[in-house]
Design a protein around this motif. Structure first.
Motif, PDB file in Angstrom:
ATOM      1  N   LEU A  68       0.845  -1.194   0.000  1.00  0.00           N
ATOM      2  CA  LEU A  68       0.000   0.000   0.000  1.00  0.00           C
ATOM      3  C   LEU A  68       0.879   1.242   0.000  1.00  0.00           C
ATOM      4  N   VAL A  69       0.579   2.180  -0.897  1.00  0.00           N
ATOM      5  CA  VAL A  69       1.221   3.492  -0.903  1.00  0.00           C
ATOM      6  C   VAL A  69       0.131   4.541  -0.707  1.00  0.00           C
ATOM      7  N   VAL A  70       0.347   5.410   0.260  1.00  0.00           N
ATOM      8  CA  VAL A  70      -0.625   6.444   0.618  1.00  0.00           C
ATOM      9  C   VAL A  70       0.054   7.805   0.507  1.00  0.00           C
ATOM     10  N   SER A  71      -0.708   8.815   0.120  1.00  0.00           N
ATOM     11  CA  SER A  71      -0.190  10.178   0.112  1.00  0.00           C
ATOM     12  C   SER A  71      -1.333  11.137   0.413  1.00  0.00           C
ATOM     13  N   SER A  72      -1.127  11.975   1.407  1.00  0.00           N
ATOM     14  CA  SER A  72      -2.156  12.920   1.841  1.00  0.00           C
ATOM     15  C   SER A  72      -1.735  14.349   1.521  1.00  0.00           C
ATOM     16  N   LEU A  73      -2.407  14.946   0.560  1.00  0.00           N
ATOM     17  CA  LEU A  73      -2.233  16.366   0.213  1.00  0.00           C
ATOM     18  C   LEU A  73      -0.763  16.743   0.008  1.00  0.00           C
ATOM     19  N   PHE A  80      -4.514   8.279  -2.637  1.00  0.00           N
ATOM     20  CA  PHE A  80      -3.979   9.602  -2.322  1.00  0.00           C
ATOM     21  C   PHE A  80      -5.027  10.694  -2.457  1.00  0.00           C
ATOM     22  N   SER A  81      -4.716  11.813  -1.823  1.00  0.00           N
ATOM     23  CA  SER A  81      -5.541  13.017  -1.935  1.00  0.00           C
ATOM     24  C   SER A  81      -4.671  14.166  -2.414  1.00  0.00           C
ATOM     25  N   VAL A  82      -5.288  15.095  -3.140  1.00  0.00           N
ATOM     26  CA  VAL A  82      -4.633  16.332  -3.570  1.00  0.00           C
ATOM     27  C   VAL A  82      -5.642  17.471  -3.447  1.00  0.00           C
ATOM     28  N   GLU A  83      -5.149  18.672  -3.469  1.00  0.00           N
ATOM     29  CA  GLU A  83      -6.065  19.804  -3.593  1.00  0.00           C
ATOM     30  C   GLU A  83      -6.808  19.662  -4.915  1.00  0.00           C
ATOM     31  N   HIS A  84      -8.099  19.893  -4.884  1.00  0.00           N
ATOM     32  CA  HIS A  84      -8.901  19.692  -6.084  1.00  0.00           C
ATOM     33  C   HIS A  84      -8.472  20.670  -7.180  1.00  0.00           C
ATOM     34  N   LEU A 107      -8.195   9.725  -4.966  1.00  0.00           N
ATOM     35  CA  LEU A 107      -8.166   8.656  -5.955  1.00  0.00           C
ATOM     36  C   LEU A 107      -7.623   7.380  -5.312  1.00  0.00           C
ATOM     37  N   ALA A 108      -8.241   6.275  -5.650  1.00  0.00           N
ATOM     38  CA  ALA A 108      -7.784   4.957  -5.229  1.00  0.00           C
ATOM     39  C   ALA A 108      -7.519   4.139  -6.486  1.00  0.00           C
ATOM     40  N   ALA A 109      -6.323   3.575  -6.586  1.00  0.00           N
ATOM     41  CA  ALA A 109      -5.949   2.801  -7.763  1.00  0.00           C
ATOM     42  C   ALA A 109      -5.289   1.503  -7.324  1.00  0.00           C
TER      43      ALA A 109
END
Length: 245
Positions: free
Chosen positions: A108-113, A140-144, A238-240
């Motif tokens: 699992l690779v996660v990234s928050s903002l 991960f999440s990013v600024e929209h 996004l989840a991939a």
């Protein structure tokens, strides 16, 4: 040079105060949405890109096999190390683009903002695909992109201060953005939603979910002003999944 804004003293102090009071959108919106996408963490080898002060690393360490947190900021990692007691957590101070790991190292690779600070998103996605085991996930999440499209976007109001709308312009212009947040000239990179999604697909990922979350109910009740975040999406999640062989 890659910007390391979190090591700016003024920025770091402002960010720490924001998180200490949770007066931003992290706890009210982004974190609940991100955590809801995660699989069961038990026994996993996990990488957190842009781990900051290690909040997710400490959460994951309770059940994961190993947790690796990476961040460009020495100040953030010093705080992460100070707060982390778990022996299965390792922190690396390096830009995301310069990280190297063995192929199929993680589940699992996660990234928050964090990825909207990265110039070469495509390279990061390609690397993550290689680092993941078959069946592994990248979440991960990013600024929209609705929020990063303009350099200095802010709510437009009437003379009485009532919110009229959120402005969007130059949406298709995928270039660097110079913004102000605690300090001037905070560098971010604007990409369209299509680019975020299609880059994953082109790297070989299968899209498992695309989310534009709303504030959670308890925070809406505590902070009625958050209702404005229902009028435009602050974050894109996004989840991939890397296909199994």
């Amino acid at each position: 040079m890659k910007q390391n804004i979190y090591d700016n003293d003024i920025f770091f102090q402002g960010y720490q105060q924001l998180r200490a009071t949770e007066s931003g959108l992290n706890a009210a919106l982004e974190e609940p949405a991100l955590y809801a996408l995660l699989p069961a963490l038990s026994g996993l080898d996990i990488l957190d890109l842009g781990c900051g002060t290690g909040k997710f690393c400490r959460l994951a360490a309770a059940t994961a096999a190993t947790v690796t947190g990476a961040d460009i900021s020495q100040k953030m990692l010093q705080e992460a190390i100070r707060q982390t007691k778990a022996a299965n957590v390792t922190y690396i101070c390096a830009p995301t683009e310069e990280l190297t790991f063995a192929q199929q190292r993680f589940n699992l690779v996660v990234s928050s903002l964090a990825l909207h600070y990265i110039a070469n998103y495509q390279q990061v996605v390609t690397n993550v695909f290689q680092w993941l085991q078959p069946g592994g996930q990248f979440i991960f999440s990013v600024e929209h992109p609705m929020c990063t499209a303009m350099h200095h976007a802010q709510w437009q109001t009437d003379e009485a201060g009532n919110i009229l709308h959120w402005p969007v312009d130059n949406y298709q212009e995928e270039t660097i953005r110079h913004t102000t947040w605690f300090v001037e000239n905070v560098i971010k990179y604007h990409r369209t939603t299509a680019t975020y999604v299609n880059t994953l697909i082109q790297a070989g990922f299968r899209i498992a979910g695309l989310h534009e979350p709303l504030p959670v109910k308890e925070y809406l009740e505590q902070r009625p002003s958050l209702v404005r975040e229902c009028r435009r999406p602050p974050f894109l999640l996004l989840a991939a999944t890397k296909p199994s062989i």
